[in-house]
Enzyme design. Structure first.
Site, PDB file in Angstrom:
ATOM      1  N   GLU A  44       0.831  -1.198   0.000  1.00  0.00           N
ATOM      2  CA  GLU A  44       0.000   0.000   0.000  1.00  0.00           C
ATOM      3  C   GLU A  44       0.871   1.255   0.000  1.00  0.00           C
ATOM      4  OE1 GLU A  44      -3.641   1.938   2.659  1.00  0.00           O
ATOM      5  OE2 GLU A  44      -2.085   0.754   3.666  1.00  0.00           O
ATOM      6  N   LYS A 123     -10.098   1.695  -1.830  1.00  0.00           N
ATOM      7  CA  LYS A 123     -10.178   1.265  -0.437  1.00  0.00           C
ATOM      8  C   LYS A 123     -11.499   1.719   0.181  1.00  0.00           C
ATOM      9  CE  LYS A 123      -7.199   1.376   3.714  1.00  0.00           C
ATOM     10  NZ  LYS A 123      -5.945   1.974   4.244  1.00  0.00           N
ATOM     11  N   CYS A 156      -4.922  -3.071   3.622  1.00  0.00           N
ATOM     12  CA  CYS A 156      -4.509  -2.714   4.979  1.00  0.00           C
ATOM     13  C   CYS A 156      -5.678  -2.709   5.966  1.00  0.00           C
ATOM     14  CB  CYS A 156      -3.778  -1.367   4.966  1.00  0.00           C
ATOM     15  SG  CYS A 156      -2.735  -1.085   6.424  1.00  0.00           S
TER      16      CYS A 156
END
Length: 294
Positions: A44, A123, A156
């Site tokens: 990321e 995300k 993440c």
């Protein structure tokens, strides 16, 4: 012949660079260590290293990180070419791109294919610190396929949200890749422990691939130890760790994933969590309805 997929996790070290060309040379050198892999995963926001190419970057606030979006065209061109030339599917970590519908940025994981096609995942759950960069959230989960194997992307903090991986598994994912950038050892372990939990509860493989390096403020350091994880059951490593990178160093790990073993584990493993969770799905919906109405 059994079904397998060879995957590499590239633990990228952020360094000060004088421009995009230096960044691209570092990427190419690392990908040369993934020969033979069908799927390559980078971390990321490893492109945060490009922030250091800006004059006076040390004097800028971290809220200016979104300016790495200036490099989006070069980033897309680089990985489109690498996927084509190398014949690999590349999950090129994530990168901040400008939100076409607003003033903010989107933390976007791009997937590049050898045929030149590109898909993207925005995300869906941003870490609280990301709000300071003007980051907006996506609302779509869409796995992709490599050699007939379905792969989901969970960036993440998304890995700390169980529902994300549950939905990906219901969409057919047998492998979930988690590009990550955690600023502290505690943050690293939050994502790592959750990645292992997602592997157990969904009976999937998980590739956890963090960013490392510490170019200096205002960029946060990356605490990293990339890993490839599996359910904890017979046929796999007892602790569910199939491979692990060095701690806080640039590294590449490569593993051949046995999909036949995973599928058999779903049917006959000591803990058939995937089947049992699906079997009680109606109960979970009732519980959720009760929570919303009471």
């Amino acid at each position: 012949m059994g079904t397998s997929l060879t995957v590499s996790a590239v633990q990228f070290e952020m360094r000060r660079v004088d421009g995009f060309d230096a960044f691209a040379r570092q990427v190419r050198t690392l990908l040369d260590r993934t020969d033979g892999s069908e799927l390559v995963v980078l971390p990321e926001l490893f492109t945060a290293a490009l922030f250091t190419a800006r004059p006076g970057w040390r004097d800028e606030p971290v809220s200016a990180l979104g300016r790495i979006a200036d490099h989006t065209d070069d980033y897309l061109a680089l990985f489109t070419d690498l996927a084509r030339v190398r014949g690999q599917v590349i999950v090129a970590g994530s990168h901040l791109v400008r939100d076409p519908d607003g003033d903010g940025v989107l933390n976007t994981a791009f997937v590049f294919f050898p045929d030149g096609s590109v898909t993207r995942h925005v995300k869906t759950h941003i870490f609280p610190a990301e709000a300071g960069w003007g980051t907006r959230e996506g609302d779509t989960l869409a796995p992709f396929t490599v050699g007939g194997i379905t792969v989901g992307v969970s960036v993440c903090y998304e890995t700390e949200i169980p529902e994300v991986s549950t939905v990906l598994a219901r969409q057919g994912a047998e492998l979930i890749v988690s590009p990550s950038y955690t600023f502290t050892e505690a943050g690293f372990w939050r994502v790592r422990h959750c990645a292992q939990a997602r592997a157990v509860e969904n009976q999937v493989y998980v590739v956890h691939c963090p960013t490392t390096g510490d170019p200096g403020g205002p960029l946060s350091p990356g605490w990293a130890r990339a890993s490839v994880l599996s359910p904890c059951d017979a046929g796999f490593a007892p602790d569910g760790v199939l491979a692990e990178a060095g701690t806080n160093v640039e590294d590449v790990i490569t593993v051949r994933l046995d999909l036949d073993l995973l599928r058999e584990n779903r049917r006959t493993g000591a803990a058939t969590t995937d089947t049992d969770r699906r079997r009680r799905a109606g109960l979970y919906r009732r519980w959720a309805d009760d929570l919303l109405t009471n």
